[in-house]
Design a protein around this motif. Sequence first.
Motif: not given
Length: 488
Positions: A39-41, A181-183, A204-206
């Motif tokens: 898990r990475i935030h 997030a898109r990258h 928000i989940e990527v």
Amino acid sequence: MRLPPLAPDIVRSLRGLGYSAGSAAADLVDNSLAAGARRIHVDFEWAQAPRVVFRDDGRGMDRDELISAMRLGSDPRADRNPGDLGRFGLGLKTASFSQASSLVVVSKADGQQACAARWNLDRIDAASDWELEVGCPDELGLAGDLPIGPTGTAVIWENLDILLGHDGTIDKLYGTAEIVARHLGMTFHRFIESDRAQISVNEIEVAPWDPLALHAAEQVFSEVLEPAHIALRGSILPSPDGLDEEEMRRLAGPNEFLEQQGFYVYREDRLIVGGGWLGIGRSTQSWRLDKKYNLARLSVDLDNSQDVAWSIDVRKSTAVPPSNLRVELYRFASRVRRKAASRVELAGTPSSAAQSTSGPIPIWVLKGNGGVNFQLNRRHPLVARLRQGCVDPGALRSLLDAIERTAPRHGPNPAPRPLDAVAAARQFQIESDLGRLVRTVYVNARKAAGLSPEAARARLMEHPPMRQHEEMVVLLVENIEKELRVDL
């Protein structure tokens, strides 16, 4: 703790390696994955002072390991464990300093107390002293605001002088969060899709984005280059013509179709290069981005033992194919490009729409009005294409009206019989279909099969419809050959 001093020009060079916010964030995610994080935030925070916080649930570090991690550099030539996403031992520092002038790391290993360390470039410049602050989180002013589990690491960017600039706003901070997030969704899509990692940005989940869209690809090519054991895959995307707006936007990707065509180089499943042609091309001229290859995407899979051969840079964002593989890459990519170009050409003609019906789409339609009138079919794909590319819709409507006014009629005024007009319409349809068939067969023979113009024409004339309209075919081939001389 004082470490050996670095000259100011070296410090400045750490900040000028050309990272984008996305590539810098990806470098930190690499470290988390290498530490076994699931898990990475990533949180872009606008509070008393803007900052960006990366948190993971990896193995964490004890004090000695943290100090070692904050040192600059390791030997990039050293052997690495399979799956290790690291490269130079610089990513944590160079990526962070490319966006912020202060870097803080808090980490907790199993059974150990949390420890913290900070580099502050402003303080270093002011004191001319390369000193690393080390202590418990409380001693560095980080009490209680960084939730870390039994193990894990938090990396904090403070003083976002480059990421935000001098006039940074909250809109810019959160806009950057969306770009990041898109990258990350593109760079780590294989990790997300295989459930090896979950990444979130501002809670928000990527969403993963697979550039080859293998689930929807119309055709897939695959090959393995030995002895390097480099896996190649090519994908022909579905034509946007048959997609709704949301599907088309998803397929296009973060930078739209043109910028996303070409090669995608992966290192241990982590994306290094996202699109472009890697300098591959004919002789000394490399291929350029061209919309007729928008449906062509290819992947190259490397392991981390090939870093030197492929000149993987410190940012892990560029790669240069070795000279001994360029011919093979050219050959493989040429197949995919030819197929993509023919697919784009096919999608741009009426045949793609006509094939979805039981027969050819008529260019003329019959309308009864005190006789029999022939009117243009305004829904014909040819007319639709003219409308899409027309800069003066009024002039186009006037032209279509003028054509209709001179169309064959059967009524009180002398004119050809309806049967003659129907025959003319059918002849027009034959010519249109023949033109598409000639182009498809001839271009395939010249490009895909590599035949000479003479051999390609001979293959073309093997088809009975071609022999029935030989004069028309000869004219069509002459025009196509002129186009090919420019393209080949």
